[in-house]
Design a protein around this motif. Structure first.
Motif, PDB file in Angstrom:
ATOM      1  N   THR A   6       2.189   8.075   7.042  1.00 14.94           N
ATOM      2  CA  THR A   6       1.280   9.193   6.775  1.00 14.94           C
ATOM      3  C   THR A   6      -0.131   8.673   6.495  1.00 14.94           C
ATOM      4  O   THR A   6      -1.111   9.224   6.975  1.00 14.94           O
ATOM      5  N   ARG A   7      -0.202   7.589   5.706  1.00 18.03           N
ATOM      6  CA  ARG A   7      -1.515   7.011   5.410  1.00 18.03           C
ATOM      7  C   ARG A   7      -2.238   6.643   6.709  1.00 18.03           C
ATOM      8  O   ARG A   7      -3.418   6.937   6.896  1.00 18.03           O
ATOM      9  N   GLY A  63       0.301  14.001   1.142  1.00 18.46           N
ATOM     10  CA  GLY A  63      -0.251  12.639   1.197  1.00 18.46           C
ATOM     11  C   GLY A  63      -1.756  12.577   1.006  1.00 18.46           C
ATOM     12  O   GLY A  63      -2.278  11.634   0.407  1.00 18.46           O
ATOM     13  N   ILE A  64      -2.472  13.594   1.470  1.00 17.36           N
ATOM     14  CA  ILE A  64      -3.935  13.570   1.383  1.00 17.36           C
ATOM     15  C   ILE A  64      -4.398  13.553  -0.073  1.00 17.36           C
ATOM     16  O   ILE A  64      -5.466  13.048  -0.405  1.00 17.36           O
ATOM     17  N   LYS A  65      -3.552  14.084  -0.954  1.00 20.74           N
ATOM     18  CA  LYS A  65      -3.917  14.114  -2.378  1.00 20.74           C
ATOM     19  C   LYS A  65      -4.009  12.699  -2.949  1.00 20.74           C
ATOM     20  O   LYS A  65      -4.928  12.389  -3.714  1.00 20.74           O
ATOM     21  N   SER A  66      -3.073  11.843  -2.573  1.00 19.75           N
ATOM     22  CA  SER A  66      -3.130  10.441  -3.014  1.00 19.75           C
ATOM     23  C   SER A  66      -4.196   9.684  -2.229  1.00 19.75           C
ATOM     24  O   SER A  66      -4.927   8.871  -2.783  1.00 19.75           O
ATOM     25  N   PHE A  67      -4.249   9.959  -0.934  1.00 18.61           N
ATOM     26  CA  PHE A  67      -5.191   9.252  -0.063  1.00 18.61           C
ATOM     27  C   PHE A  67      -6.619   9.367  -0.603  1.00 18.61           C
ATOM     28  O   PHE A  67      -7.352   8.393  -0.681  1.00 18.61           O
ATOM     29  N   GLN A  75     -10.599  19.331   1.869  1.00 21.16           N
ATOM     30  CA  GLN A  75     -11.225  18.031   1.636  1.00 21.16           C
ATOM     31  C   GLN A  75     -12.038  17.671   2.874  1.00 21.16           C
ATOM     32  O   GLN A  75     -11.526  17.697   3.981  1.00 21.16           O
ATOM     33  N   LEU A  76     -13.299  17.316   2.610  1.00 20.98           N
ATOM     34  CA  LEU A  76     -14.188  17.000   3.730  1.00 20.98           C
ATOM     35  C   LEU A  76     -14.486  15.500   3.807  1.00 20.98           C
ATOM     36  O   LEU A  76     -14.819  14.876   2.795  1.00 20.98           O
ATOM     37  N   TYR A  77     -14.361  14.963   4.997  1.00 29.44           N
ATOM     38  CA  TYR A  77     -14.715  13.567   5.268  1.00 29.44           C
ATOM     39  C   TYR A  77     -15.868  13.524   6.254  1.00 29.44           C
ATOM     40  O   TYR A  77     -15.873  14.269   7.235  1.00 29.44           O
ATOM     41  N   GLU A  81     -15.709   8.836   5.185  1.00 27.45           N
ATOM     42  CA  GLU A  81     -15.886   8.791   3.731  1.00 27.45           C
ATOM     43  C   GLU A  81     -15.630  10.173   3.119  1.00 27.45           C
ATOM     44  O   GLU A  81     -16.135  11.184   3.617  1.00 27.45           O
ATOM     45  N   PHE A  82     -14.874  10.195   2.030  1.00 30.51           N
ATOM     46  CA  PHE A  82     -14.579  11.457   1.348  1.00 30.51           C
ATOM     47  C   PHE A  82     -15.838  12.000   0.674  1.00 30.51           C
ATOM     48  O   PHE A  82     -16.479  11.291  -0.104  1.00 30.51           O
ATOM     49  N   VAL A  83     -16.196  13.216   0.984  1.00 31.02           N
ATOM     50  CA  VAL A  83     -17.409  13.813   0.399  1.00 31.02           C
ATOM     51  C   VAL A  83     -17.069  14.757  -0.746  1.00 31.02           C
ATOM     52  O   VAL A  83     -17.754  14.806  -1.761  1.00 31.02           O
TER      53      VAL A  83
END
Lengths: 113, 86
Positions: A6-7, A63-67, A75-77, A81-83
């Motif tokens: 998933t990662r 998975g995105i919560k841990s990622f 969630q915006l990238y 990069e996570f914004v």
């Protein structure tokens, strides 16, 4: 929980587009007001973006919560990069920081937007 | 203690805010996925605390998320946060 497969899948997604949004629903049919708000901001700025509907992908939804070390969707990238989530995007849009960030990262509005 | 009270209590104890609002917006989401008939699922937090000084927006919000991780894993379906140092 975030398994390797998933990662890797998430990493491939965020690397595959300049602007990538994990959301509930789709840009045309968002299924959550917070997701809808981010779509609205990006659309208003004329930015081209790709999305993944976490409601159709339970492994990514979790998975995105841990990622990202972030407990909520959307969630915006930008450029890998996570914004931020809805509140941050809204705030950054209001102050003009979002436009600045996109410019800095070399993301420009589509000509026909 | 209600969920709203718990949120307030935890944030106050950890961040000594100079301004704190915990607004239950569950009624706006009635019938929507994640809403419960008894409410207390959707919250908006406005918090000003010197603890946020020098931190990015993401880290400010992460601080709040961590303090409320039990609530986010449990009854709280959505949490909107506006956190600043002043």
């Amino acid at each position: 929980m975030l398994d390797d497969a998933t990662r890797e899948r998430i990493q491939t997604e965020v690397n595959g587009s300049d602007v990538f949004l994990f959301m509930k629903g789709t840009p045309v049919f968002p299924q959550c007001g917070f997701s809808a708000a981010v779509v609205q901001v990006l659309t208003h700025l004329g930015i081209k973006f790709s999305t993944l509907n976490v409601l159709e992908d339970p492994a990514v939804r979790d998975g995105i919560k841990s990622f990202s070390d972030w407990p909520t969707i959307p969630q915006l990238y930008v450029k890998g990069e996570f914004v931020g989530g809805c509140d941050i995007i809204r705030e950054m849009y209001e102050t003009g920081e979002l436009t600045d960030l996109l410019e800095q990262k070399g993301v420009t509005a589509a000509v026909n937007a | 203690m209600s969920v709203a009270h718990t949120i307030k209590h935890k944030l106050k104890a950890a961040l000594s805010p100079t301004h704190l609002e915990v607004i239950d917006e569950s009624h706006l989401h009635a019938g929507h996925v994640g809403a419960r008939p008894e409410g207390e699922t959707h919250f908006r937090v406005v918090i000003v605390s010197p603890d946020f000084e020098g931190l990015s927006r993401i880290d400010n919000q992460r601080k709040v998320h961590r303090l409320l991780s039990e609530e986010l894993a449990g009854p709280v379906h959505a949490l909107s946060v506006r956190a600043s140092a002043s």
